[in-house]
Design a protein around this motif. Structure first.
Motif, mmCIF file in Angstrom:
data_model
loop_
_atom_site.group_PDB
_atom_site.id
_atom_site.type_symbol
_atom_site.label_atom_id
_atom_site.label_comp_id
_atom_site.label_asym_id
_atom_site.label_seq_id
_atom_site.Cartn_x
_atom_site.Cartn_y
_atom_site.Cartn_z
ATOM 1 N N THR A 186 0.848 -1.195 0.000
ATOM 2 C CA THR A 186 0.000 0.000 0.000
ATOM 3 C C THR A 186 0.882 1.242 0.000
ATOM 4 O O THR A 186 1.775 1.381 0.844
ATOM 5 N N LEU A 187 0.639 2.127 -0.962
ATOM 6 C CA LEU A 187 1.363 3.388 -1.092
ATOM 7 C C LEU A 187 0.388 4.542 -0.867
ATOM 8 O O LEU A 187 -0.606 4.660 -1.593
ATOM 9 N N THR A 188 0.669 5.371 0.125
ATOM 10 C CA THR A 188 -0.175 6.537 0.409
ATOM 11 C C THR A 188 0.631 7.802 0.168
ATOM 12 O O THR A 188 1.669 8.003 0.810
ATOM 13 N N PRO A 189 0.195 8.672 -0.766
ATOM 14 C CA PRO A 189 0.983 9.879 -1.059
ATOM 15 C C PRO A 189 1.150 10.775 0.164
ATOM 16 O O PRO A 189 0.207 10.984 0.927
ATOM 17 N N GLU A 190 2.358 11.285 0.326
ATOM 18 C CA GLU A 190 2.657 12.280 1.356
ATOM 19 C C GLU A 190 2.807 13.619 0.646
ATOM 20 O O GLU A 190 3.886 13.991 0.220
ATOM 21 N N GLY A 191 1.700 14.330 0.458
ATOM 22 C CA GLY A 191 1.730 15.576 -0.290
ATOM 23 C C GLY A 191 1.450 15.339 -1.757
ATOM 24 O O GLY A 191 1.165 14.216 -2.200
ATOM 25 N N PRO A 192 1.549 16.390 -2.574
ATOM 26 C CA PRO A 192 1.251 16.277 -4.010
ATOM 27 C C PRO A 192 2.304 15.451 -4.744
ATOM 28 O O PRO A 192 3.413 15.258 -4.261
ATOM 29 N N LEU A 193 1.938 14.980 -5.927
ATOM 30 C CA LEU A 193 2.879 14.276 -6.788
ATOM 31 C C LEU A 193 3.841 15.279 -7.413
ATOM 32 O O LEU A 193 3.710 16.492 -7.241
ATOM 33 N N ILE A 194 4.802 14.789 -8.186
ATOM 34 C CA ILE A 194 5.860 15.640 -8.715
ATOM 35 C C ILE A 194 5.328 16.726 -9.648
ATOM 36 O O ILE A 194 5.930 17.793 -9.777
ATOM 37 N N ASP A 195 4.179 16.495 -10.290
ATOM 38 C CA ASP A 195 3.614 17.502 -11.186
ATOM 39 C C ASP A 195 2.656 18.446 -10.481
ATOM 40 O O ASP A 195 2.008 19.279 -11.109
ATOM 41 N N GLY A 196 2.539 18.309 -9.141
ATOM 42 C CA GLY A 196 1.659 19.183 -8.374
ATOM 43 C C GLY A 196 0.249 18.660 -8.226
ATOM 44 O O GLY A 196 -0.560 19.254 -7.510
ATOM 45 N N SER A 197 -0.070 17.562 -8.893
ATOM 46 C CA SER A 197 -1.419 17.005 -8.807
ATOM 47 C C SER A 197 -1.603 16.214 -7.518
ATOM 48 O O SER A 197 -0.634 15.830 -6.853
ATOM 49 N N GLN A 198 -2.863 15.971 -7.179
ATOM 50 C CA GLN A 198 -3.182 15.227 -5.967
ATOM 51 C C GLN A 198 -3.116 13.728 -6.264
ATOM 52 O O GLN A 198 -3.819 13.227 -7.124
ATOM 53 N N GLY A 199 -2.264 13.024 -5.568
ATOM 54 C CA GLY A 199 -2.135 11.593 -5.794
ATOM 55 C C GLY A 199 -3.220 10.800 -5.081
ATOM 56 O O GLY A 199 -3.974 11.331 -4.259
ATOM 57 N N GLN A 200 -3.297 9.517 -5.390
ATOM 58 C CA GLN A 200 -4.262 8.630 -4.759
ATOM 59 C C GLN A 200 -3.536 7.431 -4.160
ATOM 60 O O GLN A 200 -2.482 7.024 -4.639
ATOM 61 N N SER A 201 -4.121 6.864 -3.119
ATOM 62 C CA SER A 201 -3.539 5.675 -2.504
ATOM 63 C C SER A 201 -3.566 4.510 -3.497
ATOM 64 O O SER A 201 -4.509 4.359 -4.277
ATOM 65 N N ILE A 202 -2.525 3.700 -3.437
ATOM 66 C CA ILE A 202 -2.389 2.545 -4.328
ATOM 67 C C ILE A 202 -2.209 1.309 -3.468
ATOM 68 O O ILE A 202 -1.342 1.271 -2.586
ATOM 69 N N THR A 203 -3.022 0.291 -3.679
ATOM 70 C CA THR A 203 -2.859 -1.002 -3.016
ATOM 71 C C THR A 203 -2.884 -2.073 -4.093
ATOM 72 O O THR A 203 -3.891 -2.226 -4.793
ATOM 73 N N ARG A 204 -1.765 -2.798 -4.220
ATOM 74 C CA ARG A 204 -1.658 -3.806 -5.273
ATOM 75 C C ARG A 204 -0.853 -4.998 -4.788
ATOM 76 O O ARG A 204 0.033 -4.864 -3.930
ATOM 77 N N LYS A 205 -1.128 -6.144 -5.402
ATOM 78 C CA LYS A 205 -0.286 -7.314 -5.195
ATOM 79 C C LYS A 205 1.015 -7.128 -5.979
ATOM 80 O O LYS A 205 1.026 -6.556 -7.083
ATOM 81 N N ALA A 206 2.108 -7.617 -5.428
ATOM 82 C CA ALA A 206 3.411 -7.514 -6.093
ATOM 83 C C ALA A 206 3.458 -8.430 -7.316
ATOM 84 O O ALA A 206 2.767 -9.458 -7.385
ATOM 85 N N ILE A 207 4.257 -8.041 -8.280
ATOM 86 C CA ILE A 207 4.522 -8.869 -9.444
ATOM 87 C C ILE A 207 6.031 -9.021 -9.590
ATOM 88 O O ILE A 207 6.801 -8.249 -9.023
#
Length: 268
Positions: A186-207
């Protein structure tokens, strides 16, 4: 005013060029440009697509949301003379223009440097048309900054990778070897993404990838990272740090030019 940079008279190399940080233009800028549709420096601003003009390379650089980006380095690679390029930067409205009335062909690329959370990143923009062109014929080459998505021709993704090394020992059952593909991250953004946009949490199985196990096509940003193994919480640490916790905050680091990874270690 147009400038004619003659091959053999003036050779400009990428290594000697300083790139101003790319900064998305204010929100109102794009709307103003589209409404005005005026002529500036030979480039038609707004009011439709740019038209090809003999002996001129021109175009525009925008973000994934369509907003213009200032300070993108546009390099027209002279394919006749090695390491000899025509280089310009995009203006406040994302436009650029350079004379190419030289008897050679050119291939055009776009990139910019960004200082994000104290780390310097070099990012490439995606061309709308990647074909080479004859200088005297002129061309329009527009670029978009894509943070995620599949690259054409199976060349990977625009996003970055979060990779991990899993300790395969299960403390509750030492005879069972843990499988990387049973890890959920699970990845939860800490602040905006590099382009200034609002990121979203990502939860995925590894590959599994050629570079290791983990997640691919993650937009560049700073993330708070946690993981579990079939529902059991994993301890997470930065690679080679020797420190583990239930979660860790991490930035992407350069692997090779324009390629960035987060590397982690995990254990039960």
């Amino acid at each position: 005013m147009r400038r004619l940079l003659m091959a053999g008279v003036l050779a400009v190399t990428l290594s000697g060029c300083v790139i101003a940080p790319g900064v998305p233009a204010p929100v109102g800028t794009q709307a103003r440009v589209e409404q005005d549709g005026v002529e500036q420096g030979g480039v038609r601003q707004g009011g439709g697509e740019l038209e090809v003009e003999a002996g001129v390379l021109k175009g525009r650089a925008v973000g994934a949301d369509g907003r213009p980006i200032q300070g993108v380095e546009i390099a027209a690679d002279n394919q006749l003379l090695y390491n000899s390029n025509l280089i310009v930067s995009t203006d406040a409205d994302g436009f650029y223009q350079v004379d190419t009335n030289i008897a050679t062909t050119f291939r055009v690329t776009a990139r910019m440097k960004i200082d994000f959370n104290g780390t310097k990143y070099l990012v490439e923009l995606t061309p709308e048309n990647d074909a080479s062109f004859a200088g005297p014929a002129g061309a329009v080459r527009n670029f978009t900054w894509k943070l995620t998505g599949e690259r054409p021709d199976g060349l990977g993704h625009y996003g970055s990778s979060v990779l991990f090394y899993l300790d395969g020992v299960d403390p509750q059952n030492p005879e069972v070897y843990l499988d990387d593909e049973n890890v959920e991250v699970t990845l939860t953004p800490e602040g905006p993404l590099i382009d200034g946009s609002q990121g979203q949490s990502i939860t995925r199985k590894a590959i599994r990838t050629p570079d290791g196990s983990g997640l691919v096509d993650v937009p560049l940003g700073r993330y708070r990272i946690s993981a579990n193994y079939q529902g059991r919480p994993l301890q997470v640490g930065l690679r080679n740090s020797g420190q583990y916790a239930a979660e860790v905050v991490a930035d992407f680091a350069e692997h090779i030019s324009t390629v960035y990874w987060i590397q982690l270690e995990m254990k039960l």
